[in-house]
Motif scaffolding. Structure first.
Motif: not given
Length: 342
Positions: A112-129
């Protein structure tokens, strides 16, 4: 777009105690193998609780996930069992921005490609259960920057030990069970030691947990204790093994939520756990806490809090989180003298 390795700085992988690498993203350390039980050996390789973290100012974030398998679970939609969640921001203000999941059970690749606002921000990708993760690939805009994630207020993790409920069974997303919620709300790293049907309070498990460098320990295996008598024989001993190794560690004891299947001994189990707590307090322990979940779903309409009259749905997990959070916050602030403001 430019590809970024999740295994190299500035990206950080959090929540996994294994010596992680591609194809080896395990929540439990290698030393656990053969030490506790056959079922723990099977589930130790799940990636539950793992997170890929970084900061970026990209406007497009591309993610591909590859799982070892993607098998149906009677309790779950595919997003609950096999998706990676993507959140931006920190603490209670973290926003859910999307998920990545295979298109159907039996397939193992999601993209998937996810759109973001383009400001410097923390990203966390949570792995599956449910599933063991083979790899996660990410890419960002060519002109975007990637930086290390903002450190947690509590970098040493909170370790949550318990059953399938602890593991996040039947939550619709891996970021919205009570473990993920409460750790995020106090801005803490965390490890999810939920072992579905297999958290029996074994001394060998307590010894493994006691070796970890932690900010706090949440003890929640009431659901998997086969009987109240089993809980009585194991609970205080489990606590004492960890307390002997870490005298000042905040330890929070939870009782199970008011499910239908074990209602006949619900209060007996609650009182066994409370007795462990009271004995610790009487012995002078100032870093022990007790949370009574026996009525957390209420007396009326509680079926709406679970998917099968046992495992919480999103309503149930939110209620559990709201009960645990103030106690966890107090425990951390009292022990470490830090004010949680996020």
């Amino acid at each position: 777009m430019k590809t970024i390795s999740i295994y190299e700085a500035p990206v950080v992988i959090s929540g996994l105690l294994s010596k992680y690498q591609k194809g080896h993203l395990w929540k439990a350390p290698e030393e656990i193998f053969g030490k506790v039980s056959e079922w723990v050996d099977i589930m130790r390789v799940r990636s539950t609780g793992g997170r890929v973290r970084f900061r970026t100012d990209t406007k497009k974030l591309w993610i591909r996930t590859t799982l070892k398998a993607c098998t149906p679970d009677v309790n779950f939609p595919i997003v609950g069992s096999a998706a990676c969640d993507v959140l931006r921001g920190r603490g209670m203000e973290a926003d859910y921005v999307g998920f990545v999941v295979p298109p159907e059970f039996g397939k193992v690749v999601g993209e998937r490609e996810i759109s973001l606002p383009g400001t410097m921000e923390d990203i966390a990708i949570y792995m599956p259960r449910n599933e063991e993760v083979e790899d996660i690939e990410i890419a960002i805009d060519d002109d975007a920057e990637i930086l290390p994630p903002t450190p947690y207020t509590f970098e040493d993790p909170i370790l949550y030990y318990g059953s399938s409920v602890t593991e996040g069974c039947t939550a619709t997303h891996p970021s919205c069970n009570f473990v993920a919620y409460t750790a995020r709300w106090v801005d803490a790293n965390f490890v999810n030691f939920g072992f579905s049907g297999s958290a029996m309070g074994e001394p060998s498990m307590a010894e493994i947990i006691a070796k970890q460098k932690l900010s706090a320990f949440v003890m929640d295996y009431d659901h998997n204790a086969e009987t109240a008598d089993h809980l009585r024989k194991t609970h205080e001993n489990f606590f004492k093994i960890i307390r002997a190794a870490q005298p000042d560690l905040p330890i929070i004891m939870l009782t199970k939520a008011n499910d239908y299947w074990h209602e006949y001994e619900l209060l007996e189990r609650r009182d066994i756990i409370r007795q462990t707590y009271e004995n610790a307090v009487a012995a002078g322990d100032q870093n022990v806490y007790f949370v009574d979940n026996s009525d957390v779903f209420g007396a009326v309409g509680r079926f709406a809090c679970t998917i099968d009259m046992l495992h919480p749905n999103d309503i149930g997990y939110r209620l559990m989180s709201e009960r645990l959070y103030p106690v966890l916050k107090e425990a951390l602030e009292t022990r470490y003298g830090k004010k949680i403001t996020i």
